[in-house]
Design a protein around this motif. Structure first.
Motif, PDB file in Angstrom:
ATOM      1  N   ILE A  99     -18.307  -6.324  -3.690  1.00 52.83           N
ATOM      2  CA  ILE A  99     -17.619  -6.122  -2.425  1.00 52.83           C
ATOM      3  C   ILE A  99     -17.823  -7.314  -1.504  1.00 52.83           C
ATOM      4  CG2 ILE A  99     -17.632  -4.706  -0.320  1.00 52.83           C
ATOM      5  CD1 ILE A  99     -17.772  -2.281  -1.996  1.00 52.83           C
ATOM      6  N   SER A 100     -19.057  -7.818  -1.435  1.00 47.53           N
ATOM      7  CA  SER A 100     -19.300  -8.906  -0.482  1.00 47.53           C
ATOM      8  C   SER A 100     -18.583 -10.167  -0.911  1.00 47.53           C
ATOM      9  CB  SER A 100     -20.799  -9.162  -0.328  1.00 47.53           C
ATOM     10  OG  SER A 100     -21.307  -9.740  -1.494  1.00 47.53           O
ATOM     11  N   SER A 101     -18.519 -10.422  -2.197  1.00 47.03           N
ATOM     12  CA  SER A 101     -17.897 -11.668  -2.631  1.00 47.03           C
ATOM     13  C   SER A 101     -16.390 -11.667  -2.363  1.00 47.03           C
ATOM     14  CB  SER A 101     -18.235 -11.898  -4.107  1.00 47.03           C
ATOM     15  OG  SER A 101     -17.211 -12.558  -4.760  1.00 47.03           O
ATOM     16  N   ILE A 102     -15.709 -10.564  -2.707  1.00 45.23           N
ATOM     17  CA  ILE A 102     -14.258 -10.520  -2.460  1.00 45.23           C
ATOM     18  C   ILE A 102     -13.970 -10.476  -0.964  1.00 45.23           C
ATOM     19  CG2 ILE A 102     -12.138  -9.210  -2.839  1.00 45.23           C
ATOM     20  CD1 ILE A 102     -13.259  -8.334  -5.466  1.00 45.23           C
ATOM     21  N   SER A 103     -14.778  -9.706  -0.219  1.00 47.62           N
ATOM     22  CA  SER A 103     -14.556  -9.629   1.224  1.00 47.62           C
ATOM     23  C   SER A 103     -14.770 -10.987   1.872  1.00 47.62           C
ATOM     24  CB  SER A 103     -15.518  -8.636   1.867  1.00 47.62           C
ATOM     25  OG  SER A 103     -15.420  -7.389   1.242  1.00 47.62           O
ATOM     26  N   GLU A 104     -15.788 -11.695   1.423  1.00 47.86           N
ATOM     27  CA  GLU A 104     -16.061 -12.995   2.029  1.00 47.86           C
ATOM     28  C   GLU A 104     -14.910 -13.964   1.754  1.00 47.86           C
ATOM     29  OE1 GLU A 104     -18.968 -15.561   0.388  1.00 47.86           O
ATOM     30  OE2 GLU A 104     -18.412 -16.972   1.965  1.00 47.86           O
ATOM     31  N   ALA A 121      -8.873  -4.409  -0.900  1.00 42.93           N
ATOM     32  CA  ALA A 121      -8.938  -4.727  -2.333  1.00 42.93           C
ATOM     33  C   ALA A 121     -10.381  -4.674  -2.819  1.00 42.93           C
ATOM     34  CB  ALA A 121      -8.331  -6.103  -2.583  1.00 42.93           C
ATOM     35  N   ALA A 122     -11.296  -5.199  -2.009  1.00 48.82           N
ATOM     36  CA  ALA A 122     -12.714  -5.197  -2.383  1.00 48.82           C
ATOM     37  C   ALA A 122     -13.243  -3.770  -2.499  1.00 48.82           C
ATOM     38  CB  ALA A 122     -13.524  -5.984  -1.350  1.00 48.82           C
ATOM     39  N   TYR A 123     -12.870  -2.920  -1.540  1.00 51.90           N
ATOM     40  CA  TYR A 123     -13.360  -1.541  -1.569  1.00 51.90           C
ATOM     41  C   TYR A 123     -12.812  -0.795  -2.780  1.00 51.90           C
ATOM     42  CZ  TYR A 123     -14.572  -2.507   3.301  1.00 51.90           C
ATOM     43  OH  TYR A 123     -15.079  -3.056   4.436  1.00 51.90           O
ATOM     44  N   ILE A 124     -11.548  -1.034  -3.084  1.00 56.74           N
ATOM     45  CA  ILE A 124     -10.945  -0.351  -4.224  1.00 56.74           C
ATOM     46  C   ILE A 124     -11.640  -0.780  -5.514  1.00 56.74           C
ATOM     47  CG2 ILE A 124      -8.832  -0.100  -5.578  1.00 56.74           C
ATOM     48  CD1 ILE A 124      -8.766   1.384  -2.911  1.00 56.74           C
ATOM     49  N   LEU A 125     -11.912  -2.063  -5.615  1.00 57.22           N
ATOM     50  CA  LEU A 125     -12.630  -2.534  -6.798  1.00 57.22           C
ATOM     51  C   LEU A 125     -14.004  -1.862  -6.855  1.00 57.22           C
ATOM     52  CD1 LEU A 125     -12.607  -4.701  -9.172  1.00 57.22           C
ATOM     53  CD2 LEU A 125     -14.245  -5.897  -7.723  1.00 57.22           C
TER      54      LEU A 125
END
Lengths: 305, 265
Positions: free
Chosen positions: A173-178, A217-221
């Motif tokens: 989550i942190s990587s995609i959100s960042e 998208a990050a949360y869904i993943l």
């Protein structure tokens, strides 16, 4: 003017076009590998599930409150397994979404370049730890720790499995959100800074809303990872099918059940064996629903700059 | 300006701000060299010069935007009047500075919020919560930015649904809502078509009655049209400063004349 023969340097070069076509086919076929695998998996899941639903009614599957495929009086209520999956996933997301988002905000908006360059590889390392390790970490470290606070906690429980699963999902989550937040153009941040906004105000009022489609998208993943996670729950939450939403209970999730059956106690072709396909199909539909939700969220909140 | 028959001696005018011996550095590279420039109260001052001359860098010193990036360094002063404080002083909070000096950027940069919330943003971060106050100020700012009639029925729509010119006027409204003392424009029309540009220039004309404006522009005709004073910069130096028509029609420096007549730049 008479038709002059085409000069040599303008002539059609067959070899070049054939080479281009070969490359195109190679690229297409590698794309097809992924598509064909997906189609194949769905096909097998549906085909085997149909065999299962030929013997067990879909109404029972969705409404029965027991899951006892191996008993002489078998029951096939998927909610028993689904409750374990949903409870452990919910716990995991309660950890992973706040921690992952906060971490991403920190790395993208507050951390110096040096801190960021140090922290990111460490986070990637966390994502690279095999989930079986996380499973035993939950069973032998987190559960005893939780027992200090709550002594009646059983050795196998959804709480500790869910918490550790949450930690496992944080780096995803942190990587995609960042990435999504760093993609927000600097001009937007400058606009807010120029109004006299503080760093926190810029991050929360401008960057997070602008990056929302990426965050979704990050949360869904993260949800898909949680729902599909197998080893942590199989090791730490127990294998006992149990219709419960209580985090301090032990329960089997869909994935844990599939592992258990696939380990091989059941003869191929028996109804008990077919259950894993029905359970797998349920899991597949669940993640499909979340992915579709993510798709529409992304479309709805897409910001163009 | 053509409509001003008699130009008073600038030294009799009240100053809103002044750069005094201002140097600025990006790391080792010096981008501004000993700039001394007065900004007169309720006048439009245009900064012109070829790309890389430091005009945007100079503008961004006023609201301390360079503080956001590591490795930048100011020397000298920018004094703000009537307080008579040095904006570049370490004891001055850049956030307080930015609350009093607004900036409009090259490309419209509305926030991913509704039209209303975009304009109300400056007030919200100052802690204003009363809906009626916000409503009044937003309406006033949108009227001052000549956008009210176009958006009054769609205040809750996302700001990104507006056209480019409307977005830029929204950004101006956003800057005006917090009642700044000095408005900084960084090439505000370079991303706009001629019609939208004309409306922004018209707006600058109206705003200078109430507010001091410093505008960076690439477009010399624009500088001639909208400004009272013009400063010509080249490679980090201030070459010439004076009443706009003096700079354009009676430049004292050969360099300025070459740039303005298009022989260079």
């Amino acid at each position: 003017m008479s038709q002059a023969p085409i000069a040599g340097r303008l002539a059609y070069r067959r070899s070049r076009h054939i080479r281009e076509q070969i490359i195109e086919w190679l690229l297409l076929s590698s794309a097809l590998v992924a598509v064909a695998t997906t189609v194949g998996i769905v096909f097998i899941l549906v085909k085997e599930s149909l065999v299962f639903f030929g013997q067990v009614s879909i109404i029972d599957f969705l409404t029965d409150s027991q899951w006892t495929p191996l008993f002489s009086d078998p029951h096939f209520g998927i909610w028993v397994l689904l409750s374990g999956t949903l409870t452990s996933s919910a716990i995991a997301l309660c950890v992973a979404i706040p921690v992952g988002t906060t971490l991403a905000i920190y790395l993208s908006e507050f951390a110096s370049a040096r801190v960021r360059e140090t922290a990111k590889p460490i986070l990637e390392l966390l994502a690279g730890i095999p989930t079986i390790v996380f499973g035993y970490f939950a069973l032998f470290f987190v559960t005893p720790l939780l027992k200090i606070i709550y002594p009646e906690l059983p050795g196998f429980n959804l709480l500790s499995a869910g918490l550790v699963m949450g930690v496992m999902i944080v780096p995803y989550i942190s990587s995609i959100s960042e990435d999504a937040m760093r993609a927000v153009p600097m001009s937007l941040r400058e606009g807010a800074y120029a109004m006299g906004a503080t760093r926190l105000q810029v991050a929360l009022n401008v960057v997070v809303p602008a990056a929302f489609s990426g965050l979704a998208a990050a949360y869904i993943l993260g949800i898909s990872r949680a729902v599909g996670e197998t080893m942590i729950v199989a090791v730490a939450a127990g294998m006992q099918p149990n219709l419960t939403f209580n985090p301090t209970d032990q329960a089997a999730t869909i994935t844990a059940y599939i592992v258990q059956v696939a380990k091989g106690d059941l003869p191929h072709g028996s109804v008990g064996y077919q259950t894993i396909f029905a359970a797998g199909l349920t899991l597949f539909l669940l993640t499909l629903v979340f992915n579709l939700m993510g798709y529409f969220l992304r479309k709805r909140f897409r910001e163009e700059y | 300006m053509n409509d001003e028959q008699k130009k008073p001696d600038p030294s009799t005018l009240e100053k809103k701000a002044a750069a005094l011996a201002l140097n600025f550095f990006y790391g080792q590279k010096q981008a501004l060299k000993n700039i001394n420039l007065p900004i007169y109260d309720r006048k439009v001052t245009a900064l012109i010069g070829p790309s890389g001359c430091g005009k945007s860098t100079f503008l961004r010193c006023f609201n301390r935007m360079h503080d956001l990036y590591p490795g930048t360094r100011y020397e000298g002063q920018i004094r703000l009047y009537p307080d008579d404080v040095n904006l570049l002083d370490k004891a001055v909070d850049p956030i307080e500075v930015r609350m009093r000096l607004s900036m409009v950027f090259q490309k419209p940069n509305p926030f991913p919020k509704s039209i209303f919330e975009n304009v109300a943003y400056g007030l919200r971060i100052r802690g204003e919560k009363r809906r009626s106050v916000l409503m009044d100020k937003v309406e006033e700012a949108l009227k001052n930015a000549a956008l009210w009639n176009e958006v009054k029925d769609r205040l809750d729509e996302l700001a990104t649904t507006l056209s480019g010119g409307q977005q830029q006027r929204l950004c101006i409204a956003r800057s005006l809502a917090s009642e700044p003392e000095l408005l900084l424009f960084d090439e505000p029309t370079s991303a706009l078509d001629p019609i939208a540009t004309a409306s922004i220039e018209e707006l600058i004309h109206q705003l200078r009655e109430k507010i001091t404006i410093l505008i960076v522009t690439h477009n010399m005709q624009q500088a001639a049209r909208v400004s009272d004073f013009t400063a010509y910069m080249y490679l980090g130096d201030l070459i010439e400063f004076g009443w706009t028509d003096d700079v354009f029609f009676r430049p004292k420096e050969k360099q300025t004349e070459d740039y303005i007549t298009g022989r260079f730049g």
